[in-house]
Write a protein that holds these residues in place. Structure first.
Motif, PDB file in Angstrom:
ATOM      1  N   GLY A  54      53.398  40.798  41.973  1.00 24.86           N
ATOM      2  CA  GLY A  54      54.009  40.303  42.957  1.00 24.86           C
ATOM      3  C   GLY A  54      53.731  38.984  44.587  1.00 24.86           C
ATOM      4  N   ASN A  55      51.595  39.493  44.585  1.00 22.14           N
ATOM      5  CA  ASN A  55      51.283  39.068  45.441  1.00 22.14           C
ATOM      6  C   ASN A  55      50.293  37.764  44.819  1.00 22.14           C
ATOM      7  OD1 ASN A  55      52.395  39.500  47.926  1.00 22.14           O
ATOM      8  ND2 ASN A  55      51.245  41.890  47.222  1.00 22.14           N
ATOM      9  N   GLN A  56      50.238  37.743  43.187  1.00 25.61           N
ATOM     10  CA  GLN A  56      49.086  37.155  42.563  1.00 25.61           C
ATOM     11  C   GLN A  56      47.925  37.068  43.011  1.00 25.61           C
ATOM     12  OE1 GLN A  56      51.234  32.805  41.952  1.00 25.61           O
ATOM     13  NE2 GLN A  56      52.237  33.788  44.103  1.00 25.61           N
ATOM     14  N   ASN A  57      47.651  38.300  42.734  1.00 28.38           N
ATOM     15  CA  ASN A  57      46.252  38.704  43.532  1.00 28.38           C
ATOM     16  C   ASN A  57      45.624  40.298  41.930  1.00 28.38           C
ATOM     17  OD1 ASN A  57      47.233  41.508  43.711  1.00 28.38           O
ATOM     18  ND2 ASN A  57      47.065  40.990  45.715  1.00 28.38           N
ATOM     19  N   ILE A  58      46.592  40.704  41.217  1.00 31.36           N
ATOM     20  CA  ILE A  58      45.813  41.486  40.068  1.00 31.36           C
ATOM     21  C   ILE A  58      47.092  41.639  38.628  1.00 31.36           C
ATOM     22  CG2 ILE A  58      48.275  42.761  40.366  1.00 31.36           C
ATOM     23  CD1 ILE A  58      45.849  45.182  39.691  1.00 31.36           C
ATOM     24  N   SER A  59      46.081  41.451  37.275  1.00 33.82           N
ATOM     25  CA  SER A  59      46.558  40.923  36.074  1.00 33.82           C
ATOM     26  C   SER A  59      46.680  41.822  36.218  1.00 33.82           C
ATOM     27  CB  SER A  59      46.247  39.847  35.657  1.00 33.82           C
ATOM     28  OG  SER A  59      44.700  40.315  34.975  1.00 33.82           O
ATOM     29  N   CYS A  60      47.189  41.908  34.068  1.00 36.56           N
ATOM     30  CA  CYS A  60      47.397  43.321  33.050  1.00 36.56           C
ATOM     31  C   CYS A  60      45.772  42.914  32.542  1.00 36.56           C
ATOM     32  CB  CYS A  60      47.599  42.446  32.225  1.00 36.56           C
ATOM     33  SG  CYS A  60      49.767  42.329  32.051  1.00 36.56           S
ATOM     34  N   GLY A  77      43.398  53.981  38.681  1.00 36.64           N
ATOM     35  CA  GLY A  77      42.844  52.232  39.231  1.00 36.64           C
ATOM     36  C   GLY A  77      42.732  52.235  40.984  1.00 36.64           C
ATOM     37  N   ILE A  78      42.309  51.790  40.899  1.00 37.75           N
ATOM     38  CA  ILE A  78      42.916  50.452  42.672  1.00 37.75           C
ATOM     39  C   ILE A  78      43.420  49.618  42.209  1.00 37.75           C
ATOM     40  CG2 ILE A  78      41.713  49.347  44.419  1.00 37.75           C
ATOM     41  CD1 ILE A  78      39.628  51.429  44.560  1.00 37.75           C
ATOM     42  N   GLY A  79      44.789  48.956  42.145  1.00 36.06           N
ATOM     43  CA  GLY A  79      45.934  48.611  41.646  1.00 36.06           C
ATOM     44  C   GLY A  79      45.811  46.940  43.168  1.00 36.06           C
ATOM     45  N   GLU A  80      47.329  46.918  42.758  1.00 34.61           N
ATOM     46  CA  GLU A  80      47.779  46.240  44.020  1.00 34.61           C
ATOM     47  C   GLU A  80      46.709  45.823  45.241  1.00 34.61           C
ATOM     48  OE1 GLU A  80      49.091  42.389  45.943  1.00 34.61           O
ATOM     49  OE2 GLU A  80      50.030  44.818  46.738  1.00 34.61           O
ATOM     50  N   GLY A  81      46.156  44.801  45.669  1.00 31.58           N
ATOM     51  CA  GLY A  81      45.630  44.514  47.036  1.00 31.58           C
ATOM     52  C   GLY A  81      44.347  44.574  46.874  1.00 31.58           C
ATOM     53  N   GLY A  84      38.805  42.830  43.140  1.00 33.05           N
ATOM     54  CA  GLY A  84      37.474  43.030  42.161  1.00 33.05           C
ATOM     55  C   GLY A  84      37.603  43.794  40.364  1.00 33.05           C
ATOM     56  N   LEU A  85      36.428  44.062  40.142  1.00 33.14           N
ATOM     57  CA  LEU A  85      36.922  44.517  38.581  1.00 33.14           C
ATOM     58  C   LEU A  85      35.731  45.858  38.344  1.00 33.14           C
ATOM     59  CD1 LEU A  85      38.224  44.027  36.282  1.00 33.14           C
ATOM     60  CD2 LEU A  85      36.169  43.036  35.687  1.00 33.14           C
ATOM     61  N   GLY A  86      36.932  47.403  38.182  1.00 28.77           N
ATOM     62  CA  GLY A  86      36.483  48.038  37.379  1.00 28.77           C
ATOM     63  C   GLY A  86      35.669  49.611  38.579  1.00 28.77           C
ATOM     64  N   PRO A  87      34.382  50.007  38.002  1.00 28.40           N
ATOM     65  CA  PRO A  87      34.162  50.956  39.260  1.00 28.40           C
ATOM     66  C   PRO A  87      33.891  49.743  40.902  1.00 28.40           C
ATOM     67  CG  PRO A  87      32.858  51.166  37.059  1.00 28.40           C
ATOM     68  CD  PRO A  87      33.586  49.912  36.584  1.00 28.40           C
ATOM     69  N   ASN A  88      33.260  48.643  40.147  1.00 29.12           N
ATOM     70  CA  ASN A  88      33.258  48.043  42.045  1.00 29.12           C
ATOM     71  C   ASN A  88      34.448  46.983  42.671  1.00 29.12           C
ATOM     72  OD1 ASN A  88      30.003  48.350  41.001  1.00 29.12           O
ATOM     73  ND2 ASN A  88      30.200  45.852  39.873  1.00 29.12           N
ATOM     74  N   ARG A  89      35.339  47.796  41.912  1.00 25.13           N
ATOM     75  CA  ARG A  89      37.247  47.178  42.404  1.00 25.13           C
ATOM     76  C   ARG A  89      36.701  48.268  44.141  1.00 25.13           C
ATOM     77  NH1 ARG A  89      41.217  44.742  41.324  1.00 25.13           N
ATOM     78  NH2 ARG A  89      43.409  44.750  41.952  1.00 25.13           N
ATOM     79  N   VAL A 428      43.772  30.150  32.751  1.00 21.08           N
ATOM     80  CA  VAL A 428      44.833  30.147  32.236  1.00 21.08           C
ATOM     81  C   VAL A 428      46.161  28.947  33.021  1.00 21.08           C
ATOM     82  CG1 VAL A 428      44.990  33.333  32.058  1.00 21.08           C
ATOM     83  CG2 VAL A 428      45.280  31.742  34.892  1.00 21.08           C
ATOM     84  N   PRO A 429      47.229  29.112  32.761  1.00 23.51           N
ATOM     85  CA  PRO A 429      47.938  27.890  33.318  1.00 23.51           C
ATOM     86  C   PRO A 429      48.227  28.054  34.566  1.00 23.51           C
ATOM     87  CG  PRO A 429      48.744  28.710  31.080  1.00 23.51           C
ATOM     88  CD  PRO A 429      47.916  30.075  31.534  1.00 23.51           C
ATOM     89  N   SER A 430      48.412  29.621  35.329  1.00 17.58           N
ATOM     90  CA  SER A 430      48.688  28.718  36.055  1.00 17.58           C
ATOM     91  C   SER A 430      47.616  28.737  38.174  1.00 17.58           C
ATOM     92  CB  SER A 430      48.995  30.176  36.927  1.00 17.58           C
ATOM     93  OG  SER A 430      47.850  31.295  37.151  1.00 17.58           O
ATOM     94  N   GLY A 431      46.391  28.623  36.711  1.00 17.02           N
ATOM     95  CA  GLY A 431      45.607  27.574  37.707  1.00 17.02           C
ATOM     96  C   GLY A 431      44.727  29.365  38.372  1.00 17.02           C
ATOM     97  N   LEU A 432      45.446  30.388  38.838  1.00 26.46           N
ATOM     98  CA  LEU A 432      44.610  31.509  39.307  1.00 26.46           C
ATOM     99  C   LEU A 432      43.161  31.480  38.605  1.00 26.46           C
ATOM    100  CD1 LEU A 432      48.196  33.407  40.034  1.00 26.46           C
ATOM    101  CD2 LEU A 432      46.168  31.804  41.156  1.00 26.46           C
ATOM    102  N   LEU A 433      42.546  32.679  39.683  1.00 24.10           N
ATOM    103  CA  LEU A 433      41.298  33.153  39.227  1.00 24.10           C
ATOM    104  C   LEU A 433      41.673  34.557  38.121  1.00 24.10           C
ATOM    105  CD1 LEU A 433      38.251  33.325  39.019  1.00 24.10           C
ATOM    106  CD2 LEU A 433      38.782  35.691  41.733  1.00 24.10           C
ATOM    107  N   VAL A 434      40.553  34.506  37.087  1.00 26.25           N
ATOM    108  CA  VAL A 434      40.849  35.503  35.799  1.00 26.25           C
ATOM    109  C   VAL A 434      39.358  36.263  36.088  1.00 26.25           C
ATOM    110  CG1 VAL A 434      40.265  35.596  33.910  1.00 26.25           C
ATOM    111  CG2 VAL A 434      41.817  33.616  34.750  1.00 26.25           C
ATOM    112  N   ASP A 435      39.825  37.289  36.139  1.00 29.87           N
ATOM    113  CA  ASP A 435      38.885  37.838  36.525  1.00 29.87           C
ATOM    114  C   ASP A 435      38.050  38.917  35.470  1.00 29.87           C
ATOM    115  OD1 ASP A 435      40.167  39.224  38.961  1.00 29.87           O
ATOM    116  OD2 ASP A 435      41.450  40.020  38.394  1.00 29.87           O
TER     117      ASP A 435
END
Length: 435
Positions: A54-60, A77-81, A84-89, A428-435
């Motif tokens: 929704g907020n274009q800030n998280i992917s699968c 997990g820490i989801g939408e909002g 970062g990634l994994g234990p450092n999110r 990715v095609p949207s140009g958004l940052l890839v984690d």
């Protein structure tokens, strides 16, 4: 680890029959759904593209990342909002900071494209209902779109619809608002996002012959592409145990002792059986409760939430053990940091519950959630209900036995498990940052 008491005689008999053949069970490419490689290539991009949120800030891929064995490496997990990634999110800040943790551990993706997979999610809320694998029981009921290619495609739709996982809340974005209105309206909003990204059109046209223009892209093509990627990328059947089965290559001495215990007196294979090392059933094994749960802000009643049957209280799906050494922490909420801890718990759930401490959970620090993280543990009635519904009986295992079983479980790690064929895309095609 003997999952015997309170299960029906027929289930116990089925488990024993499965156990008798489990030593001879491996798998091959032919055991998997034959997904289209072009759809899998598109699915790889969608899997890592935050445009689906929704907020274009998280992917699968944020919670099922290649570098973390297809999971996120934390208990809850820490989801939408988050950022970062994994234990450092981290949980984010300001108005967009997370309001709660994800209530369950991110499940591993290994071998979900196997033709025998019939049920997904910890509580089994997505389930195949016909012999051909084309009809599904899901929380969307009649609003589930037609044309999904597999149970994996059906499953892929639901993280998008969760406000905590990917959608966000109604006041934040139109996708979250559409999901709040009606689940299929949300899926249409996600598809519209993708349709309006011109860079995606050629990828869909290549993967799906019936897509002639952007307006032909629907949530079905998106879900089918995600399924094709997950189902082909996370295949694993080249472990030392598979080589033991197919070529007779001996296991290390400690792992061989563990194998004999696993399929013998420890009773593990009564539920972790067959080529997937899972009976795909549901059992209550007394994993310590913590986190937001899914009911009343702290409780998690497992399978009962899906079926409404009190006999299913606190039961969760038997996880596959393939590549289990790569996918900790363990339990439906990641309560146990190591395989050794999990094995010890399964041998003696009541003793393990008594010894469990909150510092065993891997929870990134969130100041405004910490008071609630372990609130359920002070609810004595809930703790008594959890113990009263155990399906397990105590098994006496020495420390050496536990070490041997752990060694055997490590032989279920595929030789190519950390060098998968497609991996994470750089862009990715949207140009958004890839984690």
């Amino acid at each position: 680890m003997r999952i015997l008491s309170r299960l029906s005689i027929s289930l116990a008999t089925a488990c024993v029959m499965a156990t008798s053949s489990a030593n001879a069970d491996t798998m091959s490419k032919s055991d998997f759904i034959n997904f289209d490689p072009k759809q899998a290539a598109l699915g790889q991009l969608l899997f890592y593209d935050k445009i689906l949120s929704g907020n274009q800030n998280i992917s699968c891929g944020t919670c099922h990342h290649h570098t973390l064995g297809g999971t996120d490496g934390v208990s809850l997990g820490i989801g939408e909002g988050g950022e970062g990634l994994g234990p450092n999110r981290n949980p984010g800040s300001g108005e967009t900071k997370i309001a709660s943790r994800i209530p369950r551990n991110a499940p591993a993706l290994w071998n979900l494209g196997h033709r025998d997979v019939r049920v997904l999610f910890h509580d089994g809320r997505v389930e195949v209902t016909d012999a051909k694998g084309g009809r599904f029981e899901t929380p969307a009921e009649a609003r589930l779109p037609h044309g999904l290619n597999s149970i994996l495609a059906a499953q892929a739709l639901f993280p998008m619809s969760s406000d905590a996982e990917m959608a966000g809340i109604a006041s934040e974005n139109p996708v979250g608002a559409a999901f709040e209105e009606r689940i299929d309206h949300g899926w249409e909003a996600v598809a519209n996002r993708v349709r309006n990204t011109p860079e995606y059109e050629p990828h869909f046209a290549k993967a799906f012959p019936h897509v002639a223009a952007a307006q032909d892209i629907t949530i079905v093509e998106i879900a089918n592409a995600l399924a094709a990627f997950i189902g082909t990328e996370w295949q694993s059947f080249d472990s030392p145990y598979d080589t033991y089965l197919t070529a007779g290559t001996p296991l290390p001495a400690d792992a061989e002792r563990g194998r004999q215990l696993f399929f013998g007196e420890a009773g593990c294979a009564q539920c972790h059986n067959g080529p997937l090392f899972s009976d795909q059933g549901f059992h209550s094994v007394g994993v310590p409760a913590f986190g937001p749960g899914r009911i009343d802000g702290q409780r998690d009643i497992g399978r009962m939430e899906t079926t409404g049957d009190p006999d299913d209280a606190y039961k969760f799906r038997t996880p596959s053990l393939r590549n289990i050494a790569l996918t900790g922490p363990y339990g439906h909420n990641g309560a146990f940091p190591t395989l050794r801890d999990m094995i010890r718990h399964m041998a003696n759930p009541e003793g393990s519950l008594a010894d469990w401490t909150p510092d065993m959970a891997s929870l990134p620090k969130v100041a405004w959630l910490q008071d609630a993280d372990f609130k359920v543990m002070s609810d004595q009635n809930e703790m008594q209900r959890l113990l009263a519904n155990l399906d397990t009986t105590k098994v006496s295992l020495s420390d050496a036995d536990i070490s041997d079983i752990e060694a055997f479980l490590h032989t279920l790690t595929g030789a190519s498990a950390e060098t998968l064929p497609m991996g994470r895309p750089d862009t990715v095609p949207s140009g958004l940052l890839v984690d």
